[in-house]
Design an enzyme around this catalytic site. Structure first.
Site, mmCIF file in Angstrom:
data_model
loop_
_atom_site.group_PDB
_atom_site.id
_atom_site.type_symbol
_atom_site.label_atom_id
_atom_site.label_comp_id
_atom_site.label_asym_id
_atom_site.label_seq_id
_atom_site.Cartn_x
_atom_site.Cartn_y
_atom_site.Cartn_z
ATOM 1 C CG ASP A 1 -1.583 1.268 1.549
ATOM 2 O OD1 ASP A 1 -1.414 2.223 0.770
ATOM 3 O OD2 ASP A 1 -2.293 1.329 2.561
ATOM 4 C CD GLN B 1 -0.488 9.056 3.750
ATOM 5 O OE1 GLN B 1 0.178 10.068 3.577
ATOM 6 N NE2 GLN B 1 -1.801 9.088 3.835
HETATM 7 C C1 LIG Z 1 -1.849 4.365 4.076
HETATM 8 C C2 LIG Z 1 -3.078 4.558 3.260
HETATM 9 N N1 LIG Z 1 -3.548 3.531 2.538
HETATM 10 C C3 LIG Z 1 -4.622 3.635 1.757
HETATM 11 C C4 LIG Z 1 -5.326 4.810 1.676
HETATM 12 C C5 LIG Z 1 -6.516 4.890 0.783
HETATM 13 O O1 LIG Z 1 -6.266 5.766 -0.266
HETATM 14 P P1 LIG Z 1 -7.444 6.204 -1.259
HETATM 15 O O2 LIG Z 1 -8.545 6.741 -0.383
HETATM 16 O O3 LIG Z 1 -6.829 7.248 -2.119
HETATM 17 O O4 LIG Z 1 -7.865 4.995 -2.007
HETATM 18 C C6 LIG Z 1 -4.898 5.909 2.424
HETATM 19 C C7 LIG Z 1 -5.659 7.170 2.414
HETATM 20 O O5 LIG Z 1 -5.642 7.926 3.355
HETATM 21 C C8 LIG Z 1 -3.739 5.782 3.231
HETATM 22 O O6 LIG Z 1 -3.281 6.799 3.957
#
Ligand SMILES: Cc1ncc(COP(=O)(O)O)c(C=O)c1O
Length: 402
Positions: free
Chosen positions: A197, A200
């Protein structure tokens, strides 16, 4: 007021901030957009709008070329091949696609999915659901006493049943950046796949999917100066060939008859229906802007701002700061005052900060707090923003008699 040693005037590039007295300290939620990105999106709708991969006239072909050029630039940015880059809506969609289109087909009852207690719900809930569907077990890696990812615990929890390791590259609460090369090497030694993921991290550190040797890497455009509604999923070519689409529709097919269908090869087999072309072009522009700033400059700014914020927060006392990373995010609480009350007061002084569980409820429980405040910085912030924050926090403490 102290001056930063890394000098710049990036704020002038951001229309929402440059003529405003708003102090935006919520870039981990979404970054502000530079003028060039706004212009690229506007220009697309003013003079380039056509659907891609279908239109056989000049305008459509030119737009398809722009869209594919954006894919090429994203691939270069993360050191991948162009056909390993899928455009998505964002990180959440990318992670859900890997869970449902890839992991579901390889997981058997008793297998293990290894994640950490620091995961954002986007890299937690899809794995919980897939674990329930397949009979696999969700196993957690915990933190060291100074709230860093515990590599010993990670190594201890890996075993022959581990099939998926799904981890953040940078935590959205503690700001920790993980050593993905080390993590991938260990995961692969047990035959597990590494899903990352990068929501960030994409804004704050280098991404080199070949160096990391990760199997999948998902990120969002809006956290790295690009538009909302566009994101990227990288997957190694052989794994994308194995992965099935989760959505079906126009343009991703090779042939359709009344009873059967065959698909294009990756990445197009995953891009069903009309795509966010303006978003892809905006993301391309954001990447170009970020390259000009230079990721090493971003890191230097993050470090300076975090160090300064830490020292100023410590000065006022009665502040609990969570973690020690200086990567652009500082999470904290004013002792004895609920963070939701604090942000409402901060708002009066035009300070934009997030308070809550930050989509990381298991982490909040682990830290034994219901919620916290998060100041997240980016290239348009300065020491003066932190000075204003600290002044406002001191007033709030006084008001609550703390
Ligand atoms: C560490 C992390 N993973 C995943 C996400 C999800 O991102 P998105 O809402 O752009 O799909 C976020 C969003 O804040 C995040 O901070």
């Amino acid at each position: 007021m102290r001056e930063r040693s890394v000098k710049n005037n990036y704020k002038a590039d951001f229309p929402l901030l440059k003529n405003s007295d708003l102090i935006y300290l919520d870039s981990a939620a979404t970054s502000q957009k530079p003028q060039c990105v706004i212009d690229a999106v506007t220009n697309y709708y003013q003079s380039q709008n056509a659907n891609v991969h279908r239109a056989l006239y000049g305008l459509g072909e030119a737009t398809t070329a722009k869209y594919e050029q954006a894919r090429k630039h994203v691939a270069d940015f993360i050191n991948a091949n162009q056909d390993e880059v899928i455009f998505t809506k964002g990180t959440t969609q990318g992670l859900n696609w890997v869970a449902n289109g890839f992991a579901q087909s390889i997981l058997k009852p008793g297998d293990e999915i290894l994640i950490s207690i620091e995961e954002h719900h986007s890299n937690l809930v899809p794995w919980q659901i897939i674990a329930k569907k397949t009979g696999a077990k969700l196993v957690y890696v915990y933190l060291t006493p100074n709230l860093e990812f515990d590599y010993d615990d990670y190594e201890a929890k890996l075993n022959s049943k581990t099939k998926i390791v799904a981890l953040h590259h940078m935590s959205n609460v503690l700001g920790n950046i993980l050593d993905l090369s080390k993590i991938a090497k260990l995961a692969h030694s047990f035959g597990a796949y590494l899903v990352v993921d990068g929501a960030q991290a994409a804004a704050h550190t280098e991404i080199d999917v070949q160096k990391f040797d990760c199997d999948f890497y998902a990120f969002s455009g809006h956290k790295m100066l690009g538009p909302m509604g566009i994101g990227v999923l990288f997957g190694k070519k052989n794994l994308l060939n194995q992965m099935t689409p989760v959505e079906y529709g126009g343009e991703m097919i090779s042939e359709v008859s009344q009873q059967s269908v065959s698909f294009k090869s990756a990445p197009l087999k995953f891009e069903a229906g009309t795509q966010n072309v303006a978003g892809a072009i905006g993301l391309d522009t954001a990447i170009n802007y970020l390259k000009q700033v230079g990721i090493s400059n971003v890191k230097a700014l993050d470090y300076e701002l975090c160090k300064y914020a830490r020292s100023r927060l410590e000065e006022i006392g009665g502040v609990s700061i969570y973690g020690e990373a200086n990567n652009g995010i500082i999470s904290f609480n004013l002792d004895g005052i609920h963070p939701h009350d604090v942000v409402s007061f901060l708002d009066v002084d035009k300070l934009c900060l997030r308070a809550g569980h930050h989509c990381a409820e298991p982490l909040m429980n682990y830290l034994k707090i219901p919620a916290c405040l998060r100041a997240s910085f980016y290239i348009y912030n300065d020491f003066s923003d932190i000075d204003t924050l600290v002044k406002s926090l001191s007033k709030i403490k006084e008001f609550f008699g703390k």
